[in-house]
Design a protein around this motif. Structure first.
Motif, PDB file in Angstrom:
ATOM      1  N   SER A   1       0.850  -1.190   0.000  1.00  0.00           N
ATOM      2  CA  SER A   1       0.000   0.000   0.000  1.00  0.00           C
ATOM      3  C   SER A   1       0.881   1.234   0.000  1.00  0.00           C
ATOM      4  O   SER A   1       2.080   1.157   0.272  1.00  0.00           O
TER       5      SER A   1
ATOM      6  N   ASN B   1      -3.063   2.530  -3.732  1.00  0.00           N
ATOM      7  CA  ASN B   1      -4.096   1.941  -2.872  1.00  0.00           C
ATOM      8  C   ASN B   1      -5.394   1.634  -3.623  1.00  0.00           C
ATOM      9  O   ASN B   1      -5.988   0.572  -3.435  1.00  0.00           O
TER      10      ASN B   1
ATOM     11  N   LEU C   1      -3.568  -2.003  -5.613  1.00  0.00           N
ATOM     12  CA  LEU C   1      -3.816  -2.982  -4.554  1.00  0.00           C
ATOM     13  C   LEU C   1      -5.017  -3.879  -4.841  1.00  0.00           C
ATOM     14  O   LEU C   1      -4.887  -5.117  -4.816  1.00  0.00           O
TER      15      LEU C   1
ATOM     16  N   ILE D   1       0.451  -6.774   4.108  1.00  0.00           N
ATOM     17  CA  ILE D   1       0.543  -5.621   3.206  1.00  0.00           C
ATOM     18  C   ILE D   1       1.737  -4.771   3.625  1.00  0.00           C
ATOM     19  O   ILE D   1       1.759  -4.192   4.717  1.00  0.00           O
TER      20      ILE D   1
ATOM     21  N   GLU E   1       4.259  -1.551   3.421  1.00  0.00           N
ATOM     22  CA  GLU E   1       3.982  -0.120   3.269  1.00  0.00           C
ATOM     23  C   GLU E   1       5.046   0.562   2.411  1.00  0.00           C
ATOM     24  O   GLU E   1       6.242   0.413   2.642  1.00  0.00           O
TER      25      GLU E   1
ATOM     26  N   ILE F   1     -10.938  -0.067   0.934  1.00  0.00           N
ATOM     27  CA  ILE F   1      -9.480   0.016   0.931  1.00  0.00           C
ATOM     28  C   ILE F   1      -8.983   0.762   2.160  1.00  0.00           C
ATOM     29  O   ILE F   1      -8.052   0.320   2.843  1.00  0.00           O
TER      30      ILE F   1
ATOM     31  N   VAL G   1      -6.348  -0.807   4.887  1.00  0.00           N
ATOM     32  CA  VAL G   1      -5.010  -0.247   5.138  1.00  0.00           C
ATOM     33  C   VAL G   1      -5.181   1.141   5.765  1.00  0.00           C
ATOM     34  O   VAL G   1      -4.926   2.154   5.125  1.00  0.00           O
TER      35      VAL G   1
ATOM     36  N   ARG H   1      -3.131   5.564   5.995  1.00  0.00           N
ATOM     37  CA  ARG H   1      -2.226   5.817   4.866  1.00  0.00           C
ATOM     38  C   ARG H   1      -2.366   7.221   4.312  1.00  0.00           C
ATOM     39  O   ARG H   1      -1.682   7.595   3.373  1.00  0.00           O
TER      40      ARG H   1
END
Length: 346
Positions: free
Chosen positions: A167, A184, A188, A251, A253, A330, A334, A337
């Protein structure tokens, strides 16, 4: 004939609706896998290869995250081509900070092909001590449970390689937020579809983990020396050996730092060209991933062919609701972000 032409965008919009629905299902299923990861005693020794070129933004924090693993036996080999590389002081400082860890730096200007990153990996590979090799790009950041999770698929002897999706975390400026949102909201969910619903046949550069035996069998890094998309090809070669490529329920980063909109455009252009070179059909089919523009065209075509504002507005409104549903799925998968902004969704 004219009506059929005008209705075609609406049909294309239907394909986009289906695609976004599948993406939401893939995200929910993958999120459940992440939450259901169980502790395991399977923790084979691992070597991490870290190819580095220059002093990137957040490099020290990114590299330090790999040093702080809750894992008993792992080695990190950092590699650069040039003994004047600006990243060397940072790498040496990390090595000095962690005398308890097996950390080393390889400086070697040997070039084995057109892909300099692969040349760097080939130079580092001679120092790798363990049978599970993890390759991770220098702009990635991880948490302490990263290696524990990456190791899990290798408990299955049929698994020859494993990989992680990633992500984007924005750093503040608009270009970085747009870059992170592309990762993202576009990469993703599309990357999860084959891994969650089908059979993955390639890897992602965020993490490529491979058994030494599989790597040696296809010729090690020499086989990738002139390949642009080395991550894609590494997974493909393992798949062709008859072994599985596992999608790790993790996931990674990627901290996005695009200094300008021009830099962002050039970055995404290079990425698109790479995708087109390895998956031309998939690249062409990616048009259906652009739900909002396609829905706008579909609504216009529907209005011109039927004269109904209600039908046209209903199509676009449904597309907007579905696109927002994907965006917030999304953002909840995550969180933190810095891209949960519906104004940037289109």
């Amino acid at each position: 004939m004219l009506d059929a032409i005008l209705l075609f965008p609406a049909v294309l919009a239907g394909l986009s609706f289906a695609y976004v629905g599948i993406c939401i299902a893939a995200l929910l299923r993958f999120r459940a896998r992440i939450r259901n990861v169980k502790e395991s005693e399977f923790r084979p020794p691992i070597t991490i290869l870290k190819p580095i070129c220059g002093m990137e933004t957040n490099l020290e924090a990114n590299l330090r995250s790999f040093c702080r693993q809750d894992y008993e036996d792992f080695q990190i080999v950092f590699g650069v081509h040039d003994n004047q590389d600006a990243a060397i002081p940072t790498i040496r400082r990390l090595i000095e900070e962690h005398p308890e860890l097996d950390l080393s730096l390889v400086v070697d200007d040997r070039i084995i092909g057109s892909n300099y990153k692969v040349s760097n990996l080939a130079n580092m590979f001679d120092n790798a001590r363990h049978d599970i090799i993890v390759i991770a790009d220098s702009d990635m950041r991880v948490c302490r449970d990263y290696l524990k999770t990456v190791a899990l698929p290798f408990a299955d002897p049929e698994v020859g390689a494993a990989t992680c999706v990633y992500s984007g975390r924005a750093t503040g400026r608009l270009s970085s937020r747009l870059g992170a949102m592309f990762v993202n909201d576009w990469f993703l969910p599309s990357a999860l579809i084959p891994g969650v619903f089908g059979r993955l046949t390639y890897c992602f550069g965020a993490t490529m983990a491979i058994r030494r035996s599989n790597l040696i069998k296809f010729g090690a890094f020499d086989a990738l020396a002139n390949v642009l998309a080395d991550d894609f090809m590494l997974g493909r070669l393992v798949h062709e050996q008859g072994n599985r490529v596992a999608l790790v329920p993790y996931i990674v980063e990627n901290v996005i730092e695009d200094p300008s909109l021009k830099a962002l455009f050039l970055h995404e252009l290079r990425w698109a060209r790479t995708i087109r070179s390895v998956e031309p059909l998939g690249y062409a089919a990616s048009a259906v991933t652009e739900l909002i523009p396609i829905a706008a065209l579909g609504s216009a075509g529907l209005f011109l062919s039927t004269g109904s504002v209600l039908y046209a507005a209903g199509l676009f409104a449904a597309a907007a609701v579905l696109r927002l549903a994907l965006h917030y799925t999304i953002s909840s998968t995550v969180p933190g972000r810095g891209t949960a902004s519906p104004l940037l969704v289109p």
